[in-house]
Scaffold this motif. Structure first.
Motif, mmCIF file in Angstrom:
data_model
loop_
_atom_site.group_PDB
_atom_site.id
_atom_site.type_symbol
_atom_site.label_atom_id
_atom_site.label_comp_id
_atom_site.label_asym_id
_atom_site.label_seq_id
_atom_site.Cartn_x
_atom_site.Cartn_y
_atom_site.Cartn_z
ATOM 1 N N ASN A 217 36.911 17.425 30.756
ATOM 2 C CA ASN A 217 36.588 17.422 29.336
ATOM 3 C C ASN A 217 35.983 18.751 28.902
ATOM 4 O OD1 ASN A 217 37.496 14.798 29.070
ATOM 5 N ND2 ASN A 217 35.471 13.883 29.348
ATOM 6 N N ARG A 218 35.100 19.262 29.774
ATOM 7 C CA ARG A 218 34.485 20.561 29.448
ATOM 8 C C ARG A 218 35.536 21.669 29.426
ATOM 9 N NH1 ARG A 218 33.047 23.554 26.895
ATOM 10 N NH2 ARG A 218 31.523 25.198 27.098
ATOM 11 N N PHE A 219 36.465 21.606 30.362
ATOM 12 C CA PHE A 219 37.533 22.595 30.416
ATOM 13 C C PHE A 219 38.377 22.547 29.136
ATOM 14 C CE2 PHE A 219 42.026 23.468 31.395
ATOM 15 C CZ PHE A 219 41.931 24.791 31.808
ATOM 16 N N SER A 220 38.739 21.345 28.710
ATOM 17 C CA SER A 220 39.545 21.186 27.504
ATOM 18 C C SER A 220 38.822 21.736 26.283
ATOM 19 C CB SER A 220 39.877 19.709 27.297
ATOM 20 O OG SER A 220 40.613 19.523 26.125
ATOM 21 N N SER A 221 37.526 21.438 26.187
ATOM 22 C CA SER A 221 36.736 21.936 25.061
ATOM 23 C C SER A 221 36.631 23.457 25.091
ATOM 24 C CB SER A 221 35.340 21.306 25.100
ATOM 25 O OG SER A 221 34.512 21.853 24.098
ATOM 26 N N VAL B 65 32.346 30.684 29.620
ATOM 27 C CA VAL B 65 33.296 30.879 30.723
ATOM 28 C C VAL B 65 32.545 31.185 32.007
ATOM 29 C CG1 VAL B 65 35.039 32.463 31.650
ATOM 30 C CG2 VAL B 65 35.254 31.596 29.311
ATOM 31 N N SER B 66 31.549 32.067 31.910
ATOM 32 C CA SER B 66 30.766 32.441 33.084
ATOM 33 C C SER B 66 30.065 31.224 33.680
ATOM 34 C CB SER B 66 29.744 33.518 32.707
ATOM 35 O OG SER B 66 28.960 33.882 33.817
ATOM 36 N N HIS B 67 29.425 30.430 32.835
ATOM 37 C CA HIS B 67 28.725 29.250 33.324
ATOM 38 C C HIS B 67 29.695 28.221 33.906
ATOM 39 C CE1 HIS B 67 25.118 30.912 31.863
ATOM 40 N NE2 HIS B 67 25.174 30.487 30.605
ATOM 41 N N PHE B 68 30.844 28.050 33.261
ATOM 42 C CA PHE B 68 31.798 27.040 33.704
ATOM 43 C C PHE B 68 32.342 27.347 35.098
ATOM 44 C CE2 PHE B 68 36.173 25.419 34.009
ATOM 45 C CZ PHE B 68 35.945 24.067 33.802
ATOM 46 N N VAL B 69 32.602 28.619 35.384
ATOM 47 C CA VAL B 69 33.166 28.969 36.695
ATOM 48 C C VAL B 69 32.084 29.124 37.753
ATOM 49 C CG1 VAL B 69 35.132 30.089 35.594
ATOM 50 C CG2 VAL B 69 33.176 31.483 36.304
ATOM 51 N N GLY B 70 30.801 29.134 37.339
ATOM 52 C CA GLY B 70 29.714 29.248 38.308
ATOM 53 C C GLY B 70 29.198 30.649 38.487
ATOM 54 N N HIS C 7 25.468 34.570 41.226
ATOM 55 C CA HIS C 7 24.042 34.724 41.517
ATOM 56 C C HIS C 7 23.733 34.291 42.951
ATOM 57 C CE1 HIS C 7 19.643 34.176 41.116
ATOM 58 N NE2 HIS C 7 19.759 35.123 40.177
ATOM 59 N N ARG C 8 22.734 34.927 43.521
ATOM 60 C CA ARG C 8 22.392 34.629 44.926
ATOM 61 C C ARG C 8 22.003 33.162 45.122
ATOM 62 N NH1 ARG C 8 17.800 37.894 43.473
ATOM 63 N NH2 ARG C 8 18.827 39.689 44.422
ATOM 64 N N SER C 9 21.466 32.538 44.076
ATOM 65 C CA SER C 9 21.071 31.134 44.204
ATOM 66 C C SER C 9 22.268 30.193 44.302
ATOM 67 C CB SER C 9 20.206 30.719 43.001
ATOM 68 O OG SER C 9 20.941 30.812 41.799
ATOM 69 N N ARG C 10 23.444 30.649 43.888
ATOM 70 C CA ARG C 10 24.642 29.828 43.939
ATOM 71 C C ARG C 10 25.457 30.052 45.207
ATOM 72 N NH1 ARG C 10 26.179 27.834 38.874
ATOM 73 N NH2 ARG C 10 27.682 26.642 40.120
ATOM 74 N N GLY C 11 25.106 31.083 45.966
ATOM 75 C CA GLY C 11 25.854 31.381 47.184
ATOM 76 C C GLY C 11 27.134 32.144 46.901
ATOM 77 N N LEU C 12 27.975 32.233 47.920
ATOM 78 C CA LEU C 12 29.192 33.027 47.822
ATOM 79 C C LEU C 12 30.248 32.349 46.945
ATOM 80 C CD1 LEU C 12 29.512 34.120 51.566
ATOM 81 C CD2 LEU C 12 28.380 35.321 49.672
ATOM 82 N N VAL C 13 31.209 33.147 46.523
ATOM 83 C CA VAL C 13 32.341 32.633 45.756
ATOM 84 C C VAL C 13 33.058 31.554 46.573
ATOM 85 C CG1 VAL C 13 34.607 33.225 44.806
ATOM 86 C CG2 VAL C 13 32.660 34.782 44.471
ATOM 87 N N ASP C 14 33.305 30.399 45.923
ATOM 88 C CA ASP C 14 33.954 29.301 46.640
ATOM 89 C C ASP C 14 35.264 28.924 45.956
ATOM 90 O OD1 ASP C 14 33.068 28.062 44.361
ATOM 91 O OD2 ASP C 14 31.444 26.949 45.349
ATOM 92 N N GLU C 15 35.951 27.962 46.513
ATOM 93 C CA GLU C 15 37.250 27.574 45.985
ATOM 94 C C GLU C 15 37.181 26.982 44.576
ATOM 95 O OE1 GLU C 15 40.380 28.217 46.829
ATOM 96 O OE2 GLU C 15 39.345 29.552 48.231
ATOM 97 N N MET D 270 35.223 27.835 42.206
ATOM 98 C CA MET D 270 35.092 28.979 41.301
ATOM 99 C C MET D 270 36.430 29.687 41.140
ATOM 100 S SD MET D 270 32.472 32.224 41.545
ATOM 101 C CE MET D 270 32.420 33.457 40.239
ATOM 102 N N ARG D 271 37.134 29.893 42.232
ATOM 103 C CA ARG D 271 38.441 30.537 42.196
ATOM 104 C C ARG D 271 39.417 29.737 41.328
ATOM 105 N NH1 ARG D 271 39.386 33.964 46.858
ATOM 106 N NH2 ARG D 271 37.597 33.957 48.266
ATOM 107 N N GLU D 272 39.422 28.425 41.534
ATOM 108 C CA GLU D 272 40.362 27.575 40.810
ATOM 109 C C GLU D 272 40.078 27.562 39.315
ATOM 110 O OE1 GLU D 272 43.505 24.784 40.201
ATOM 111 O OE2 GLU D 272 43.023 26.356 41.661
ATOM 112 N N ARG D 273 38.810 27.520 38.938
ATOM 113 C CA ARG D 273 38.469 27.489 37.521
ATOM 114 C C ARG D 273 38.809 28.812 36.841
ATOM 115 N NH1 ARG D 273 32.666 24.187 37.586
ATOM 116 N NH2 ARG D 273 33.508 22.329 38.644
#
Length: 383
Positions: free
Chosen positions: A7-11, A33-38, A142-150, A152-155
């Motif tokens: 739903n968030r993606f559609s919006s 966009v930044s927040h949505f992908v992490g 951000h360092r608190s979120r850790g490394l780029v993950d799948e 994030m890549r997919e979004r």
């Protein structure tokens, strides 16, 4: 993707396209966009294929000093920037796709640019690729979120085509807007009054000369969004020109009509329909109305007349006086010269132009009429 995220993606996609219409929304959309992908910061930037220039289009979460440092120094050290030249469109890549994380942490790019911003990793996806340049979305993690993950890549991959289309739409809208604005400026520079009417006779646009005609209100006036004629004769002519079913009018009926204002001035009126492949929208122009004052005081390109016939300044002054005044005695009085001098210049004008009488000189000069509105200075003199 969960229902909540779907739903968030559609919006968010809807808001991305809204930003194509309203550029003021772009910064806020990029933040979402930044927040949505992490991510904690995001930038849309372009680099030319020759690696000579970089342009930052939109940004969120980064300080101006870091953006400037990136332009001046760290763009050349970014391990991801130019990788998209060899990759498929919309393919998201992170540092782990290029080098081991330990090696990345040892680079000056990480230590001097990424880490000071509180980030530990970054990912990019290409938005547009051409022979001239590549445009990418760059997102810091951000360092608190850790490394780029799948996830994030997919979004990022899912959002990329929408960001791309939004950018293309925005450029097309701006180009069309500039074209309309430029055309309005051109129309305002014309001496002929031009008015665009919709299918119901409402005014869609009027150039400066037409607005002046309405303000004078001796021939036509504007009430609300409609034109009102000031006398019965003009009303009959105007209604005949702009009658319904105008597209079916014959060429003979699309003639120039003569109308007279309440103060006795003569005007030439002409209207013709705009051809369209489909039914126009309510506010689309359907008819163009031209109104030209019938006057001998047309603005002439005097310099062009002088150049065409190799006239001296004195000969040109006499010619312009002939057009404005007519008779030799009156010209002599106007210019403060003897009648014999006027006749001498007149003879030279006949010789140089091939005219046999003053009326012919007027006809020749009117061939140099300028269609642009006459500009005046503060004292009312033409400039």
């Amino acid at each position: 993707m969960t229902i909540l995220h779907a739903n968030r993606f559609s919006s968010l996609v809807g808001e991305i396209y809204d930003a194509a219409v309203d550029p003021a929304l772009r910064s806020g959309v990029l933040e979402q966009v930044s927040h949505f992908v992490g991510g904690c910061a995001a930038t849309i930037l372009s680099r030319d294929r020759a690696r000579l220039s970089i342009e930052i289009h939109e940004h969120f979460g980064s300080e101006s000093r870091f953006r400037q440092l990136y332009r001046d120094r760290y763009v050349e050290l970014d391990p991801l920037l130019d990788r998209h030249l060899m990759l498929a469109a919309e393919q998201t890549i992170g540092v782990a796709d290029i080098m081991p994380q330990a090696d990345f942490l040892a680079t000056s790019f990480y230590r001097e640019w990424v880490e000071p911003q509180g980030a530990i990793d970054l990912a990019t996806v290409a938005l547009e690729k051409s022979e001239a340049r590549t445009t990418i979305l760059q997102v810091l993690r951000h360092r608190s979120r850790g490394l780029v993950d799948e996830p994030m890549r997919e979004r990022m991959r899912l959002l990329a085509p929408h960001l791309q289309r939004s950018r293309i739409m925005g450029r097309q809208i701006r180009a069309r807007s500039h074209t309309v604005d430029d055309l309005a400026d051109v129309l305002d520079g014309l001496s002929t009054a031009i008015c665009l009417l919709d299918a119901d006779g409402r005014v869609v646009h009027a150039n400066a000369a037409c607005r002046g005609l309405f303000a004078d209100a001796s021939l036509l006036a504007m009430v609300g969004d409609r034109i009102v004629a000031r006398n019965t004769q003009t009303d009959k002519i105007f209604r005949g020109l702009c009658e319904s079913g105008s597209e079916a009018r014959s060429a003979a009926s699309r003639q120039i009509e003569l109308a007279t204002s309440v103060d006795g001035q003569h005007y030439l009126l002409h209207a013709f329909p705009l051809k369209r492949d489909r039914t126009p929208s309510r506010d689309a122009a359907a008819t163009v109305l031209f109104v030209q004052k019938a006057s001998a005081a047309t603005w002439l390109a005097a310099d062009a007349i002088a150049a065409a016939f190799r006239l001296t300044p004195s000969e040109l002054r006499v010619l312009m006086a002939i057009i404005e005044i007519g008779g030799v005695p009156d010209i002599a009085a106007k210019l403060g010269i003897a009648e014999t001098t006027v006749k001498t210049h007149l003879g030279r004008l006949f010789e140089k132009t091939g005219a046999g009488r003053q009326a012919d000189l007027v006809k020749i000069a009117t061939g140099f009429a300028v269609p642009f509105a006459r500009r005046t200075n503060g004292s009312g003199d033409a400039v």
